[in-house]
Design an enzyme around this catalytic site. Structure first.
Site, PDB file in Angstrom:
ATOM      1  N   CYS A 166     -12.048   3.768  -3.566  1.00 19.19           N
ATOM      2  CA  CYS A 166     -10.740   3.108  -3.419  1.00 19.19           C
ATOM      3  C   CYS A 166      -9.953   3.573  -2.201  1.00 19.19           C
ATOM      4  O   CYS A 166      -8.886   3.027  -1.908  1.00 19.19           O
ATOM      5  CB  CYS A 166      -9.926   3.317  -4.687  1.00 19.19           C
ATOM      6  SG  CYS A 166     -10.803   2.803  -6.173  1.00 19.19           S
ATOM      7  N   HIS A 299      -0.233   4.422  -3.875  1.00 25.25           N
ATOM      8  CA  HIS A 299      -1.512   4.015  -4.471  1.00 25.25           C
ATOM      9  C   HIS A 299      -1.228   3.291  -5.781  1.00 25.25           C
ATOM     10  O   HIS A 299      -1.760   2.212  -6.019  1.00 25.25           O
ATOM     11  CB  HIS A 299      -2.385   5.245  -4.681  1.00 25.25           C
ATOM     12  CG  HIS A 299      -3.772   4.938  -5.123  1.00 25.25           C
ATOM     13  ND1 HIS A 299      -4.607   4.092  -4.427  1.00 25.25           N
ATOM     14  CD2 HIS A 299      -4.487   5.362  -6.212  1.00 25.25           C
ATOM     15  CE1 HIS A 299      -5.772   4.002  -5.055  1.00 25.25           C
ATOM     16  NE2 HIS A 299      -5.727   4.759  -6.131  1.00 25.25           N
ATOM     17  N   HIS A 335      -6.058  -3.980  -8.546  1.00 29.71           N
ATOM     18  CA  HIS A 335      -6.692  -2.919  -7.758  1.00 29.71           C
ATOM     19  C   HIS A 335      -7.937  -3.524  -7.110  1.00 29.71           C
ATOM     20  O   HIS A 335      -8.922  -3.816  -7.783  1.00 29.71           O
ATOM     21  CB  HIS A 335      -7.064  -1.748  -8.652  1.00 29.71           C
ATOM     22  CG  HIS A 335      -7.399  -0.498  -7.896  1.00 29.71           C
ATOM     23  ND1 HIS A 335      -7.767  -0.513  -6.557  1.00 29.71           N
ATOM     24  CD2 HIS A 335      -7.419   0.808  -8.274  1.00 29.71           C
ATOM     25  CE1 HIS A 335      -7.998   0.722  -6.160  1.00 29.71           C
ATOM     26  NE2 HIS A 335      -7.790   1.541  -7.176  1.00 29.71           N
TER      27      HIS A 335
END
Length: 415
Positions: A166, A299, A335
């Site tokens: 990620c 994030h 995400h």
């Protein structure tokens, strides 16, 4: 140190090529170009819908941020139809960014242009088809994306694939900055791209990390993340090269920081020590004090552990100054794994240009255990000149980048 040092050249070391952003491209579930993406971020739109690209009948959660209409490639529409889904999502975003930067094919052929792609799953769908006994004309794997696009664009510069989960988009941007600084490339295309996949969906489901309906970053009722898909692209070149092409930069890239705390295979270090190191390293490279940061792109996954860790890390970095405005866009687009930090970098450039920061969608009751000034409900106007963008990944991989607005005036001194 003042905000305008990027533009004035006072930061330059002898022989250094300062990196600037000259083009943007983005494809997401809430917008498949820069204009629609930015408009729908500010409107608080969400891409969450029932997943149809693979079978989710056996899963409790059946929602995700899916792109229903992937734009067709203009450069190679027929060739891309036989590619994996991630490549088909990324290529139109690259084409947008190249047009935005004034780089048509003749110009590309005269420059040393490189490509950095960050991804978690790569073109995973051909491999998933093979597991199910289906034949596919496409090849699978992370490296396939750079191979196909590099060949289609006829690139002559460095080509890299990053699979740092990620955080991969930020790693691609950092590598692109290094290639420009070293003089190995005239232009770098820095990207993050991932598609929804059965493997990732099943994996996060087995970890019990997914919310049943929506992502609520930093909300006391948050239940996890929602997976999405998309691509973000930045065209990066030296300021001198952009000036020679008579292209006005859209933002400056001042620094990056990377670390790995290796606390746990999936859980972050609760104290966020690795995240702190990454942020401080990025600010140090940028020669920017923490007090100069106007906005933090979080994030903000909406999981209990990650949100608490990031809040702790921010508190440590900004303990001697005020906490800047901050928000997460994962409630909007989910995400997007390896694409996340690249899309958030695109958003950060828009924030610098427009003087607006997007809200944190679905944040209604801030968690007292996450004491950060997270933006809620409405876009926040402001004079955003320095942005810190954070992205973290499994295994304790931490990344931060620092971006700067391009302003002709010289604002007040920050020290």
């Amino acid at each position: 140190m003042n905000h305008a040092d990027f533009a004035s050249g006072e930061r330059s070391r002898e022989g250094e090529q300062r990196a600037v952003v000259t083009g943007l491209g983005v494809v997401t579930s809430i917008g498949t170009d820069e204009v629609s993406f930015w408009r729908n971020l500010l409107r608080g739109e969400t891409g969450v819908k029932p997943i149809t690209v693979f079978d989710v009948e056996k899963h409790t959660n059946r929602m995700g941020c899916q792109i229903d209409d992937i734009p067709l490639s203009e450069y190679a529409p027929d060739a891309l139809l036989k590619s994996g889904r991630a490549t088909r999502i990324l290529m139109p975003a690259i084409e947008q960014a190249l047009r935005n930067a004034g780089l048509d094919k003749p110009v590309l052929s005269r420059c040393r242009v490189g490509l950095c792609v960050g991804t978690t799953m790569g073109d995973i769908d051909p491999l998933e088809d093979a597991i199910q006994g289906k034949r596919s004309e496409a090849f699978g794997g992370p490296h396939v994306i750079t191979e196909q696009i590099g060949r289609l664009l006829g690139l002559s510069g460095p080509v890299w694939t990053f699979t740092n989960a990620c955080a991969a988009g930020n790693f691609a941007i950092a590598r692109a900055m290094d290639e420009i600084a070293s003089g190995r490339a005239d232009v770098m295309i820095a990207c993050g791209a991932d598609s929804l996949s059965w493997v990732a969906f099943t994996g996060f489901s087995s970890l019990r990390a997914m919310a049943p309906d929506r992502c609520r970053p930093f909300d006391v009722r948050r239940k996890g993340l929602i997976l999405g898909e998309g691509a973000g692209v930045l065209v990066i070149e030296s300021q001198a090269h952009a000036q020679a092409r008579r292209i006005r930069p859209r933002a400056g890239l001042l620094g990056y920081g990377m670390s790995c705390d290796a606390h746990h295979i999936t859980q972050p270090d609760p104290q966020g020590e690795g995240a702190v190191r990454a942020m401080r390293a990025a600010l140090k490279m940028a020669a920017v004090p923490a007090s100069a940061v106007d906005y933090v792109s979080l994030h903000g996954t909406g999981t209990q552990a990650n949100d608490k860790m990031e809040a702790a890390a921010l508190t440590a970095v900004f303990k001697e100054t005020r906490l800047p405005a901050a928000s997460s866009i994962k409630g909007h687009i989910g995400h997007t794994l390896g694409a996340a930090s690249a899309i958030e970098a695109v958003m950060s450039v828009k924030c610098l240009e427009e003087g607006l920061a997007p809200p944190t969608l679905n944040l209604e009751q801030p968690d007292p255990a996450c004491p950060v000034p997270v933006l809620m409900k409405e876009p926040a106007p402001g004079r955003y000149l320095i942005v810190l963008s954070n992205s973290y990944a499994f295994g304790g991989v931490n990344s931060s980048i620092v971006l700067s607005a391009v302003h002709p005036e010289r604002p007040e001194n920050l020290e």
